[in-house]
Each structure stands twice: as structure tokens, then as C-alpha cells.
Design an enzyme around this catalytic site. Structure first.
Site, PDB file in Angstrom:
ATOM      1  N   THR A  72       2.599  -2.372   8.773  1.00 60.03           N
ATOM      2  CA  THR A  72       2.979  -3.423   9.727  1.00 60.03           C
ATOM      3  C   THR A  72       3.027  -4.813   9.115  1.00 60.03           C
ATOM      4  O   THR A  72       3.544  -5.740   9.741  1.00 60.03           O
ATOM      5  CB  THR A  72       1.937  -3.490  10.857  1.00 60.03           C
ATOM      6  OG1 THR A  72       0.658  -3.744  10.243  1.00 60.03           O
ATOM      7  CG2 THR A  72       1.887  -2.200  11.652  1.00 60.03           C
ATOM      8  N   HIS A 120       4.558 -31.844   9.420  1.00 59.90           N
ATOM      9  CA  HIS A 120       4.055 -30.502   9.099  1.00 59.90           C
ATOM     10  C   HIS A 120       2.910 -30.583   8.080  1.00 59.90           C
ATOM     11  O   HIS A 120       2.011 -29.751   8.068  1.00 59.90           O
ATOM     12  CB  HIS A 120       5.182 -29.615   8.575  1.00 59.90           C
ATOM     13  CG  HIS A 120       6.333 -29.542   9.528  1.00 59.90           C
ATOM     14  ND1 HIS A 120       6.207 -29.008  10.781  1.00 59.90           N
ATOM     15  CD2 HIS A 120       7.616 -29.998   9.426  1.00 59.90           C
ATOM     16  CE1 HIS A 120       7.368 -29.107  11.421  1.00 59.90           C
ATOM     17  NE2 HIS A 120       8.237 -29.707  10.617  1.00 59.90           N
ATOM     18  N   HIS A 163       7.735 -25.157   7.645  1.00 64.67           N
ATOM     19  CA  HIS A 163       6.678 -25.781   8.443  1.00 64.67           C
ATOM     20  C   HIS A 163       5.276 -25.509   7.911  1.00 64.67           C
ATOM     21  O   HIS A 163       4.377 -26.327   8.089  1.00 64.67           O
ATOM     22  CB  HIS A 163       6.749 -25.283   9.894  1.00 64.67           C
ATOM     23  CG  HIS A 163       7.923 -25.825  10.659  1.00 64.67           C
ATOM     24  ND1 HIS A 163       8.020 -25.777  12.030  1.00 64.67           N
ATOM     25  CD2 HIS A 163       9.060 -26.448  10.228  1.00 64.67           C
ATOM     26  CE1 HIS A 163       9.167 -26.326  12.427  1.00 64.67           C
ATOM     27  NE2 HIS A 163       9.823 -26.740  11.344  1.00 64.67           N
ATOM     28  N   CYS A 192       2.794  -3.741   3.917  1.00 63.42           N
ATOM     29  CA  CYS A 192       2.046  -2.544   4.333  1.00 63.42           C
ATOM     30  C   CYS A 192       2.795  -1.969   5.526  1.00 63.42           C
ATOM     31  O   CYS A 192       3.941  -2.356   5.770  1.00 63.42           O
ATOM     32  CB  CYS A 192       0.568  -2.848   4.616  1.00 63.42           C
ATOM     33  SG  CYS A 192       0.250  -3.999   5.961  1.00 63.42           S
ATOM     34  N   ASP A 231       0.876  -1.168   0.000  1.00 66.73           N
ATOM     35  CA  ASP A 231       0.000   0.000   0.000  1.00 66.73           C
ATOM     36  C   ASP A 231       0.918   1.224   0.000  1.00 66.73           C
ATOM     37  O   ASP A 231       2.133   1.082  -0.234  1.00 66.73           O
ATOM     38  CB  ASP A 231      -1.016  -0.032   1.166  1.00 66.73           C
ATOM     39  CG  ASP A 231      -0.378   0.152   2.532  1.00 66.73           C
ATOM     40  OD1 ASP A 231       0.876   0.231   2.619  1.00 66.73           O
ATOM     41  OD2 ASP A 231      -1.116   0.218   3.531  1.00 66.73           O
TER      42      ASP A 231
END
Ligand code: RB5
Length: 157
Positions: A79, A145, A110, A77, A8
């Protein structure tokens, strides 16, 4: 191997930096924008990129046992949180918000993650380079996994 990348307004410079890292490794990179720092809404870019990764990378889910995608997405973005929340709404996406080389390695080994998310306002350029290198050097390990990611895919159905 191909990477599709989007951000963004918070991550335009970081997107350009990340593109150069990937191109230096010889990968094809498709940039879905934005190309200026004008304000945009991150869900629009997360949705567009996620649908493209699933369309071009194919089904990595349990219906065909499992495979590793040859097409990965990178979403940035402020965060990385909004991008990861949105991307994980799209069936066939396993998006991971990574903060360092270790979380990036685990996301691939994983979780068989196909979209890497990180924060432009929380992650320095050196750390981003280590995240990208770690993602690039790691592969899904299957085994125990696989049984766990199958349980994630069942929630999509
Ligand atoms: C934009 O200000 C910011 O909210 C966005 O980049 C992101 O951090 C959302 O999760």
C-alpha cells in the site's frame, strides 16, 4: 540527481518497472533490494533507504534554512503505508505516500518531500509513471510552505 529505490516482497516487479522509468530519464539509480519475491519486512528496507537518503542527500531541514535534495528515495510496499510510516521516523526524512500525479506534485512543491512512497497493490503502472514524472518535474516552492515545513522539522528536535 540520484534516486535510491527499495521495496518489500509486494513490489519487486513495480520496483524494476520504476527503475527503468528513472534510467530512461538518465538518472543514476541505486537499488537496495530485495531482488526476489521472498517475504521480507518492509521496515528493514525503509530504514536502510531513509538513512542513506539523509546521509547522501544532506540536511534539508531548517538548520541550514532549506535546500532541495539531489538524492531522492522511492519506497514501495503493498500500500505504501508501512514504508511511509517507517521512513518518517528518521530525522531529515519527509516521506510522502502518493496516489496520483497531483499528490506527487504537491509533495515536492509544498512539502519539500525527499522520499516518494506508493503502493504496488493499489497503483497501476500508468499511474506510477505519471507519479514519477510529476515528482521529477516539480520543485519546492518555499515561501509560505517553508514556514509550514519548519514547523514539521521542529517536531524532530
Ligand atoms: C505485506 O503483505 C504488506 O503488509 C506490505 O507490503 C505493506 O502494504 C505494509 O504497509
Amino acid at each position: 540527481m540520484k534516486y535510491i529505490i527499495a521495496t518489500d516482497h509486494a513490489g519487486v516487479d513495480v520496483k524494476n518497472y520504476t527503475k527503468e522509468l528513472l534510467k530512461a530519464k538518465g538518472y543514476e539509480v541505486e537499488d537496495l533490494g530485495p531482488y526476489t519475491s521472498d517475504r521480507v519486512d518492509y521496515p528493514d528496507f525503509a530504514e536502510k533507504l531513509s538513512r542513506k537518503v539523509v546521509e547522501e542527500g544532506g540536511d534539508i531541514s531548517i538548520e541550514k534554512d532549506w535546500r532541495e535534495s539531489k538524492v531522492f528515495g522511492i519506497l514501495i510496499c503493498g500500500t505504501g503505508i508501512g514504508m511511509s510510516i517507517t521512513a518518517n521516523k528518521i530525522r531529515g526524512v519527509r516521506a510522502s505516500l502518493c496516489h496520483d500525479a497531483y499528490t506527487s506534485q504537491m509533495a515536492r512543491e509544498h512539502n519539500n518531500s525527499n522520499i516518494l512512497c506508493f503502493g504496488a497493490r493499489t497503483t497501476g503502472f500508468g499511474t506510477i509513471e505519471s507519479i514519477v514524472n510529476s515528482w521529477d518535474n516539480s520543485s519546492f516552492q518555499g515561501g509560505r510552505h517553508l514556514d509550514r515545513v519548519k514547523k514539521i522539522d521542529i517536531l524532530d528536535r
